[in-house]
Design a protein around this motif. Sequence first.
Motif, PDB file in Angstrom:
ATOM      1  N   GLY A   1      36.989  35.047  32.406  1.00  0.00           N
ATOM      2  CA  GLY A   1      36.478  36.306  32.923  1.00  0.00           C
ATOM      3  C   GLY A   1      37.587  37.197  33.436  1.00  0.00           C
ATOM      4  N   GLY A   2      38.629  36.575  34.031  1.00  0.00           N
ATOM      5  CA  GLY A   2      39.751  37.349  34.529  1.00  0.00           C
ATOM      6  C   GLY A   2      40.531  38.014  33.418  1.00  0.00           C
ATOM      7  N   ALA A   3      40.705  37.306  32.302  1.00  0.00           N
ATOM      8  CA  ALA A   3      41.418  37.881  31.163  1.00  0.00           C
ATOM      9  C   ALA A   3      40.657  39.070  30.594  1.00  0.00           C
ATOM     10  CB  ALA A   3      41.626  36.818  30.084  1.00  0.00           C
ATOM     11  N   GLN A   4      39.339  38.928  30.487  1.00  0.00           N
ATOM     12  CA  GLN A   4      38.529  40.038  29.993  1.00  0.00           C
ATOM     13  C   GLN A   4      38.543  41.191  30.978  1.00  0.00           C
ATOM     14  OE1 GLN A   4      36.969  40.257  26.927  1.00  0.00           O
ATOM     15  NE2 GLN A   4      36.769  42.393  27.560  1.00  0.00           N
ATOM     16  N   ALA A   5      38.486  40.870  32.278  1.00  0.00           N
ATOM     17  CA  ALA A   5      38.527  41.922  33.299  1.00  0.00           C
ATOM     18  C   ALA A   5      39.850  42.674  33.252  1.00  0.00           C
ATOM     19  CB  ALA A   5      38.319  41.311  34.682  1.00  0.00           C
ATOM     20  N   LEU A   6      40.950  41.951  32.988  1.00  0.00           N
ATOM     21  CA  LEU A   6      42.251  42.601  32.878  1.00  0.00           C
ATOM     22  C   LEU A   6      42.259  43.594  31.727  1.00  0.00           C
ATOM     23  CD1 LEU A   6      45.221  42.898  33.703  1.00  0.00           C
ATOM     24  CD2 LEU A   6      45.748  40.953  32.217  1.00  0.00           C
ATOM     25  N   ARG A   7      41.730  43.173  30.580  1.00  0.00           N
ATOM     26  CA  ARG A   7      41.687  44.070  29.424  1.00  0.00           C
ATOM     27  C   ARG A   7      40.794  45.282  29.702  1.00  0.00           C
ATOM     28  NH1 ARG A   7      41.623  38.977  26.715  1.00  0.00           N
ATOM     29  NH2 ARG A   7      39.346  38.989  26.620  1.00  0.00           N
ATOM     30  N   ASP A   8      39.603  45.029  30.259  1.00  0.00           N
ATOM     31  CA  ASP A   8      38.682  46.129  30.538  1.00  0.00           C
ATOM     32  C   ASP A   8      39.217  47.035  31.650  1.00  0.00           C
ATOM     33  OD1 ASP A   8      37.015  45.110  28.622  1.00  0.00           O
ATOM     34  OD2 ASP A   8      35.629  44.163  30.044  1.00  0.00           O
ATOM     35  N   GLY A   9      39.885  46.418  32.628  1.00  0.00           N
ATOM     36  CA  GLY A   9      40.458  47.205  33.713  1.00  0.00           C
ATOM     37  C   GLY A   9      41.556  48.130  33.231  1.00  0.00           C
TER      38      GLY A   9
END
Length: 227
Positions: A112-120
């Motif tokens: 989830g953190g990796a996806q949040a980094l990309r979306d962020g």
Amino acid sequence: MRPLSNPVVQSALAWTLAKWMQFCVATIRWTHENQPAAEAVWAQGGGVLCVFWHSRIALAPACWPVNRAQPAKALISLSADGEFIAKAVARQGFPAVRGSSTNKDKAQTAKGGAQALRDGLKQLKVGALAITPDGPRGPAKVMAEGLPLMAKLSGAPALFIGLSCSPAIRLKSWDRAVLPLPFGKGAVVWDRADYPEGAEMAQVVADWTARLNAVEARADALTGLKP
């Protein structure tokens, strides 16, 4: 937090919390300090990281004037209570980017953190991203590396925001969250930083932790809220 796994309960509580936050923000007498730092960021437009400690989420809408500032999204965890918070802030005009940069030893959270980094990073190309660098589970006021990493990769400035109000309810949560009460005193204090070129991540984390603590302490001093 088991009741928050029920979508009906989530929606009802999120609606109640959103309405309560709106009422309190509207009736609190706000003091603003170092607002030119924020005004310059708003006038410049583009990406900006809006940073405050997890305990002050309920006060966050007071610091972002939607009619003058960049469109904002909030980085919120994938947990059940995160879903509840995401629904509450979305009702106030701040959609969520779901994920977390903490608890890296857990595979699901790391994903989830990796996806949040990309979306962020995608959000930072067009607007503001609100982030609580000690969330979603603390320890309180201990900054994870996700915030400075986003600042380094995006080139977006970090706007540290101290938020406080008094009187207020202090919840018995891990972060001693502040729930505002209406018709009291409130304070918003700003400080801006950019990721220093060539700096070590650990040093940036230490410096930014101190600066975020400082604006929150100043806001508490303005309202009289006790630590």
